[in-house]
Design a protein around this motif. Structure first.
Motif, PDB file in Angstrom:
ATOM      1  N   PRO A 228       1.033  -1.324   0.065  1.00  0.00           N
ATOM      2  CA  PRO A 228       0.071   0.096  -0.003  1.00  0.00           C
ATOM      3  C   PRO A 228       0.915   1.148  -0.071  1.00  0.00           C
ATOM      4  O   PRO A 228       2.067   1.218   0.584  1.00  0.00           O
ATOM      5  CB  PRO A 228      -0.937  -0.203   1.256  1.00  0.00           C
ATOM      6  CG  PRO A 228      -0.861  -1.692   1.529  1.00  0.00           C
ATOM      7  CD  PRO A 228       0.433  -2.056   1.266  1.00  0.00           C
ATOM      8  N   GLU A 229       0.308   2.302  -0.601  1.00  0.00           N
ATOM      9  CA  GLU A 229       1.097   3.582  -0.736  1.00  0.00           C
ATOM     10  C   GLU A 229       1.524   4.281   0.672  1.00  0.00           C
ATOM     11  O   GLU A 229       2.715   4.834   0.773  1.00  0.00           O
ATOM     12  CB  GLU A 229       0.246   4.534  -1.598  1.00  0.00           C
ATOM     13  CG  GLU A 229       0.230   4.180  -3.046  1.00  0.00           C
ATOM     14  CD  GLU A 229      -0.518   5.399  -3.984  1.00  0.00           C
ATOM     15  OE1 GLU A 229      -0.628   6.493  -3.283  1.00  0.00           O
ATOM     16  OE2 GLU A 229      -0.756   5.094  -5.078  1.00  0.00           O
ATOM     17  N   ASP A 230       0.659   4.079   1.788  1.00  0.00           N
ATOM     18  CA  ASP A 230       0.893   4.508   2.871  1.00  0.00           C
ATOM     19  C   ASP A 230       1.558   3.682   3.854  1.00  0.00           C
ATOM     20  O   ASP A 230       1.587   4.048   5.050  1.00  0.00           O
ATOM     21  CB  ASP A 230      -0.346   5.048   3.457  1.00  0.00           C
ATOM     22  CG  ASP A 230      -1.456   4.158   3.511  1.00  0.00           C
ATOM     23  OD1 ASP A 230      -1.190   3.017   3.127  1.00  0.00           O
ATOM     24  OD2 ASP A 230      -2.597   4.343   4.255  1.00  0.00           O
ATOM     25  N   ALA A 231       2.284   2.487   3.684  1.00  0.00           N
ATOM     26  CA  ALA A 231       2.783   1.506   4.399  1.00  0.00           C
ATOM     27  C   ALA A 231       4.155   1.854   4.563  1.00  0.00           C
ATOM     28  O   ALA A 231       4.821   2.300   3.639  1.00  0.00           O
ATOM     29  CB  ALA A 231       2.466   0.113   3.918  1.00  0.00           C
ATOM     30  N   GLU A 232       4.689   1.339   5.626  1.00  0.00           N
ATOM     31  CA  GLU A 232       6.076   1.427   5.915  1.00  0.00           C
ATOM     32  C   GLU A 232       6.591  -0.079   5.682  1.00  0.00           C
ATOM     33  O   GLU A 232       5.750  -0.907   6.017  1.00  0.00           O
ATOM     34  CB  GLU A 232       6.579   1.840   7.103  1.00  0.00           C
ATOM     35  CG  GLU A 232       6.154   3.614   7.391  1.00  0.00           C
ATOM     36  CD  GLU A 232       6.591   4.149   8.596  1.00  0.00           C
ATOM     37  OE1 GLU A 232       7.751   4.794   8.995  1.00  0.00           O
ATOM     38  OE2 GLU A 232       5.821   3.857   9.748  1.00  0.00           O
ATOM     39  N   VAL A 233       7.921  -0.220   5.506  1.00  0.00           N
ATOM     40  CA  VAL A 233       8.660  -1.531   5.572  1.00  0.00           C
ATOM     41  C   VAL A 233       9.153  -1.945   6.560  1.00  0.00           C
ATOM     42  O   VAL A 233      10.202  -1.191   7.104  1.00  0.00           O
ATOM     43  CB  VAL A 233       9.242  -1.702   4.018  1.00  0.00           C
ATOM     44  CG1 VAL A 233      10.188  -2.919   4.126  1.00  0.00           C
ATOM     45  CG2 VAL A 233       8.654  -1.314   2.838  1.00  0.00           C
ATOM     46  N   ILE A 234       9.190  -3.206   6.957  1.00  0.00           N
ATOM     47  CA  ILE A 234       9.762  -3.769   7.908  1.00  0.00           C
ATOM     48  C   ILE A 234      10.596  -5.075   7.573  1.00  0.00           C
ATOM     49  O   ILE A 234      10.057  -5.844   6.836  1.00  0.00           O
ATOM     50  CB  ILE A 234       8.895  -4.551   9.235  1.00  0.00           C
ATOM     51  CG1 ILE A 234       8.157  -3.410   9.887  1.00  0.00           C
ATOM     52  CG2 ILE A 234       9.587  -5.204  10.213  1.00  0.00           C
ATOM     53  CD1 ILE A 234       6.977  -3.704  10.650  1.00  0.00           C
ATOM     54  N   LEU A 235      12.058  -5.001   7.624  1.00  0.00           N
ATOM     55  CA  LEU A 235      12.780  -5.859   6.879  1.00  0.00           C
ATOM     56  C   LEU A 235      12.650  -7.056   7.834  1.00  0.00           C
ATOM     57  O   LEU A 235      13.302  -6.917   8.845  1.00  0.00           O
ATOM     58  CB  LEU A 235      14.435  -5.269   6.691  1.00  0.00           C
ATOM     59  CG  LEU A 235      15.199  -6.338   6.379  1.00  0.00           C
ATOM     60  CD1 LEU A 235      15.116  -6.812   4.936  1.00  0.00           C
ATOM     61  CD2 LEU A 235      16.524  -5.926   6.388  1.00  0.00           C
ATOM     62  N   LEU A 236      12.267  -8.197   7.271  1.00  0.00           N
ATOM     63  CA  LEU A 236      12.187  -9.485   7.982  1.00  0.00           C
ATOM     64  C   LEU A 236      13.717 -10.242   7.709  1.00  0.00           C
ATOM     65  O   LEU A 236      13.958 -10.802   8.684  1.00  0.00           O
ATOM     66  CB  LEU A 236      11.138 -10.238   7.483  1.00  0.00           C
ATOM     67  CG  LEU A 236       9.778  -9.887   7.820  1.00  0.00           C
ATOM     68  CD1 LEU A 236       8.595 -10.868   7.108  1.00  0.00           C
ATOM     69  CD2 LEU A 236       9.560  -9.717   9.289  1.00  0.00           C
TER      70      LEU A 236
END
Length: 297
Positions: free
Chosen positions: A65-73
């Motif tokens: 989603p455009e408003d999402a932030e990314v968490i590196l797994l």
């Protein structure tokens, strides 16, 4: 990972992704990894999607989603980044905080390494949703270090995901194990006793305190068996066995509905699927491993 030869991997362990700590500290290198090869974990709130093969479902970053932030797994063997999405509304009634029967059934079908990856994603998303404000000054915080921390926009205090240590244990006496039943559990379910480690307390002291508080049984000679991450929301279960000094049970009804002593032959039979006086904990729970270790001694 296994406790001893022949035992299956403990639930939520055995993850195969490289957590890539160095990448978390290098925003430019992390951004370069978020290309067409990167994989996004498919989640519905905190519910995972899984295929018939017991593996998690991954999408391309086009689904982010455009408003999402990314968490590196982490990174797989090919160096591809695997990530989870943190949505702005997480924690505002859209994300279930606790377990559900549907989730428990799905977890039972996941491959060991898959469950470990899901556990990391679930714990991190839940933590971020509850730490959008600084505990020091109340200012808003922002995600950093690849999603493995938050920093205050006002005082720059850094916050990192917490892990809560929990002891889970069996008291043994004269060839029998003490098992307890929590309120609201499925009919017939009994398991090891458990409780949080308190400040200024060792694991051994926590085991002894929890057993005497919940069942009135004093123990000594506490020994460690194994540990397990438990992402509800983010505990570390520390499994132990202690020698009971007596077998008189004085139940704390605020903590337990019932407690019983069960001999090894009965535990072995129940774990093998035979009918008995109690239902065992599910295989992905470390209580199941703990009972198995004790019963095979």
């Amino acid at each position: 990972m296994s406790v001893a030869p022949g035992f299956t991997a403990i639930g939520f362990t055995g993850g195969t992704l490289d957590r890539a700590d160095a990448l978390r500290h290098d925003p430019a290198a992390l951004a370069a990894k978020l290309d067409w090869r990167a994989r996004l974990l498919r989640l519905d709130g905190l519910m995972p999607a899984a295929g018939d093969d017991g593996r998690l479902v991954w999408d391309s970053l086009a689904a982010l989603p455009e408003d999402a932030e990314v968490i590196l797994l982490g990174l797989d063997e090919a160096g591809r980044a695997h990530v989870a999405a943190l949505l702005p509304q997480s924690g505002e009634g859209t994300v279930p905080a606790m377990r559900s029967p549907a989730l428990m059934g799905l977890l039972a079908s996941l491959q060991p390494g898959e469950a470990a990856t899901y556990a990391a994603a679930r714990s991190l998303i839940d933590w971020h949703s509850r730490h959008r404000f600084c505990a020091r000054c109340g200012g808003t915080t922002h995600l950093f270090r690849g999603g493995w921390g938050r920093q205050c926009d006002v005082c720059a205090t850094e916050h990192f995901p917490r892990v809560d240590p929990v002891v889970i244990m069996i008291a043994e006496h004269d060839g029998r194990a003490l098992l307890g039943r929590g309120k609201g559990w499925p009919e017939g379910r009994y398991s090891a006793l458990a409780g949080f480690v308190e400040p200024a307390e060792s694991v051994e002291e926590a085991v002894a305190r929890e057993i005497v508080e919940e069942a009135g049984v004093r123990v000594a000679d506490v020994r460690y068996v194994a540990s397990q991450p438990w992402p509800f929301p983010s505990s570390l279960m520390i499994a132990c066995i202690g020698r009971a000094e007596g077998d008189t049970i004085t139940l704390d009804t605020n903590e337990l509905e019932d407690a019983i002593w069960v001999d090894r032959a009965t535990v072995r039979a129940v774990l093998a699927g035979e009918p008995g006086p109690f239902l065992p904990p599910p295989p992905y729970a470390i209580a199941h491993t703990l009972l198995t270790v004790w019963a095979e001694q």
